[in-house]
Design a protein around this motif. Structure first.
Motif, PDB file in Angstrom:
ATOM      1  N   PHE A   1      -4.517   1.172   3.333  1.00  0.00           N
ATOM      2  CA  PHE A   1      -5.537   0.288   2.790  1.00  0.00           C
ATOM      3  C   PHE A   1      -6.070  -0.656   3.869  1.00  0.00           C
ATOM      4  O   PHE A   1      -5.298  -1.180   4.674  1.00  0.00           O
ATOM      5  N   SER A   4       0.828  -1.209   0.000  1.00  0.00           N
ATOM      6  CA  SER A   4       0.000   0.000   0.000  1.00  0.00           C
ATOM      7  C   SER A   4       0.858   1.254   0.000  1.00  0.00           C
ATOM      8  O   SER A   4       0.331   2.364  -0.078  1.00  0.00           O
ATOM      9  N   SER A  39      -4.235  -2.913  -3.438  1.00  0.00           N
ATOM     10  CA  SER A  39      -2.903  -2.348  -3.233  1.00  0.00           C
ATOM     11  C   SER A  39      -2.765  -1.063  -4.032  1.00  0.00           C
ATOM     12  O   SER A  39      -3.560  -0.782  -4.945  1.00  0.00           O
ATOM     13  N   HIS A  40      -1.710  -0.306  -3.725  1.00  0.00           N
ATOM     14  CA  HIS A  40      -1.483   0.964  -4.404  1.00  0.00           C
ATOM     15  C   HIS A  40      -1.260   0.785  -5.905  1.00  0.00           C
ATOM     16  O   HIS A  40      -1.674   1.618  -6.717  1.00  0.00           O
TER      17      HIS A  40
END
Length: 381
Positions: free
Chosen positions: A61, A56, A74-75
């Motif tokens: 998150f 993240s 996730s990012h």
């Protein structure tokens, strides 16, 4: 380490380093994390399964549970539905943009929001069904409930989108603050009908999911001090609720509990936290910027205990479950405290990355997601 919240003004951005120094009240004093004292585990959290969703990075998150599945993101745009019982991924989707927050899901529609403010929605097979731009950065995890996707933008707009089509159903606009924390403001959904959330200026309130109407709004704390930074007292973390009592805490302000139906506070105490509260029937728990963990009596706010063993370990959001209080720290440990007296009763290592999201209790399991992307289910024994 988990970053402290940034500050966002009309034309001002102050880094988290500045906030860290202010929060420490010690100028350039170094925040050295406390060494961990040995703990003789009075119970075990035995691993059942684990998987990875991806890092993240600096964003926060949270996984979300709907039915027999866990939804996580996730990012880098990974979005997955995970079988709650065995940890196997039912489906994975690749969102075409980097994500700032998510997911939100009701088990039918799952959404995540990009760093550019685009909401992406997927059906229960992992197929994208719509995308909508809300025109602003989003750092608060969306809520999907009652056929509505509620998105909270950083410009103080709450937006209700149709969960099936993405069509805008309503917008609720809050007044823009001159200076506020640049951080996600948690939203607590209740019975698929309302959400309770904090606002800038030390206030929190209840909003109807179906139409965005404000049910009530009440102050937890009021600005104090001389500088604009000293006067920050936003309620950023998700409020907690047990029975008909709801509790909230503000940054550089107060912690308090009141009636969920009206928002009327029964009590409040000077306190500061950006990781929120968790509750049992008799106690409300919170951790301040120094990672001192404190328990207050729900009925009148009397301080019952305080544990300072995790000083400056940057603990995350907590979970009150059974007779223990669980929370992670910036080095990937999960700590368990006795709810009755604050004694440390267990500790395990999840991984080596920060655990900022609250653990989740569901189906006899404890779910934990770290910022490094590891998601694991543990069985208390």
């Amino acid at each position: 380490m988990k970053r402290l919240p940034k500050v966002l003004g009309t034309a001002l951005l102050i880094s988290s380093v500045t906030i860290a120094l202010v929060a420490c009240s010690g100028g350039s004093r170094v925040r050295k994390p406390a060494d961990l004292a040995p703990v003789s585990n009075q119970f075990d959290l035995q691993p059942v399964w684990s998987t990875s969703i991806g890092s993240s990075e600096t964003f926060n998150f949270h996984p979300v549970v709907a039915g027999d599945a866990v939804y996580a993101a996730s990012h880098r745009g990974n979005l997955a539905k995970i079988n709650l019982n065995n940890g196997e991924k039912v489906w994975e989707a690749s969102v075409p943009e980097r994500l700032s927050i998510g997911p939100g899901s009701d088990g039918r529609t799952t959404v995540a929001v990009s760093t550019k403010g685009t909401v992406y929605a997927y059906d229960d097979t992992g197929k994208q069904i719509w995308k909508v731009s809300v025109g602003s950065e989003v750092l608060s995890e969306p809520v999907v409930a009652g056929g509505i996707v509620v998105v909270r933008a950083l410009d103080n707009r709450f937006i209700g989108l149709d969960a099936q089509t993405g069509a805008r159903k309503w917008t609720y606009q809050r007044q823009q603050s001159a200076l506020s924390l640049r951080v996600g403001y948690g939203m607590l959904p209740i019975n698929n009908e309302v959400i309770v959330t904090g606002f800038a200026g030390g206030r929190f309130g209840m909003i109807v999911i179906a139409n965005g109407g404000l049910v009530w709004e009440t102050p937890v704390s009021f600005p104090k001090g001389f500088s604009e930074i000293e006067r920050l007292n936003d309620v950023t973390a998700k409020p907690s609720m047990e029975g008909d009592i709801i509790c909230a805490v503000s940054y550089q302000g107060r912690v308090g509990c009141g009636q969920a139906r009206t928002g009327n506070l029964l009590w409040f105490k000077d306190y500061s936290s950006y990781t929120g509260t968790s509750q049992s029937q008799e106690l409300v728990f919170s951790a301040n910027e120094k990672s001192y963990v404190t328990a207050f009596a729900v009925k009148d706010g009397t301080q019952v205990w305080e544990n300072t063993q995790l000083t400056y370990r940057d603990v995350g959001e907590s979970l009150a479950i059974g007779r223990v209080l669980l929370m992670g720290d910036a080095q990937g440990y999960i700590h368990a405290f006795s709810q009755s007296n604050g004694e440390m009763v267990a500790r395990i290592r999840h991984d080596s990355s920060p655990i900022s999201a609250a653990p989740i209790a569901v189906g006899g399991l404890i779910l934990v997601q770290s910022q490094g992307g590891k998601i694991a289910a543990y069985s208390p024994k």
